[in-house]
Design a protein around this motif. Sequence first.
Motif, PDB file in Angstrom:
ATOM      1  N   LEU A  21      31.686  63.889  39.367  1.00  0.00           N
ATOM      2  CA  LEU A  21      30.911  65.116  39.230  1.00  0.00           C
ATOM      3  C   LEU A  21      31.502  66.059  38.185  1.00  0.00           C
ATOM      4  O   LEU A  21      30.776  66.770  37.508  1.00  0.00           O
ATOM      5  N   SER A  22      32.811  66.064  38.053  1.00  0.00           N
ATOM      6  CA  SER A  22      33.445  66.990  37.128  1.00  0.00           C
ATOM      7  C   SER A  22      33.495  66.401  35.723  1.00  0.00           C
ATOM      8  O   SER A  22      33.922  65.274  35.519  1.00  0.00           O
ATOM      9  N   HIS A  23      33.038  67.185  34.762  1.00  0.00           N
ATOM     10  CA  HIS A  23      33.114  66.772  33.360  1.00  0.00           C
ATOM     11  C   HIS A  23      34.323  67.418  32.685  1.00  0.00           C
ATOM     12  O   HIS A  23      34.500  67.293  31.490  1.00  0.00           O
ATOM     13  N   ARG A  24      35.129  68.123  33.470  1.00  0.00           N
ATOM     14  CA  ARG A  24      36.276  68.835  32.901  1.00  0.00           C
ATOM     15  C   ARG A  24      37.449  67.917  32.595  1.00  0.00           C
ATOM     16  O   ARG A  24      38.183  68.160  31.655  1.00  0.00           O
ATOM     17  N   SER A  57      29.916  53.804  29.075  1.00  0.00           N
ATOM     18  CA  SER A  57      29.218  54.431  30.186  1.00  0.00           C
ATOM     19  C   SER A  57      29.685  55.876  30.371  1.00  0.00           C
ATOM     20  O   SER A  57      28.875  56.768  30.616  1.00  0.00           O
ATOM     21  N   ALA A  58      30.980  56.111  30.249  1.00  0.00           N
ATOM     22  CA  ALA A  58      31.508  57.470  30.396  1.00  0.00           C
ATOM     23  C   ALA A  58      30.904  58.401  29.359  1.00  0.00           C
ATOM     24  O   ALA A  58      30.455  59.503  29.684  1.00  0.00           O
ATOM     25  N   VAL A  59      30.864  57.965  28.111  1.00  0.00           N
ATOM     26  CA  VAL A  59      30.288  58.783  27.042  1.00  0.00           C
ATOM     27  C   VAL A  59      28.806  59.022  27.302  1.00  0.00           C
ATOM     28  O   VAL A  59      28.306  60.139  27.138  1.00  0.00           O
ATOM     29  N   LYS A  60      28.110  57.990  27.732  1.00  0.00           N
ATOM     30  CA  LYS A  60      26.685  58.112  28.040  1.00  0.00           C
ATOM     31  C   LYS A  60      26.438  59.170  29.120  1.00  0.00           C
ATOM     32  O   LYS A  60      25.445  59.884  29.082  1.00  0.00           O
ATOM     33  N   HIS A  61      27.377  59.282  30.051  1.00  0.00           N
ATOM     34  CA  HIS A  61      27.246  60.248  31.141  1.00  0.00           C
ATOM     35  C   HIS A  61      27.860  61.601  30.791  1.00  0.00           C
ATOM     36  O   HIS A  61      27.920  62.488  31.642  1.00  0.00           O
TER      37      HIS A  61
END
Length: 72
Positions: A21-24, A57-61
């Motif tokens: 949930l955290s993009h930090r 996948s991480a970048v896509k999200h």
Amino acid sequence: MIKYHPVRLNELIEHYMETRLSHRSPVSVAAATRAILTVMPDCSVESPQLSNMIARSAVKHGHAVSFDLMSI
């Protein structure tokens, strides 16, 4: 023996990203790899390819990526 299914692996990676949930803080490739291999211990995808799949996948999200695979 369970055979490798690319669709299942992609679903696991996507699910992992959706639970972040955290993009930090960046997504740890090492932590994601451990989590995925816990669920799919017989995964036949080589580590560099799996790392790339996780990073994409991480970048896509919208996550940053920590390429910390050496810490496994």
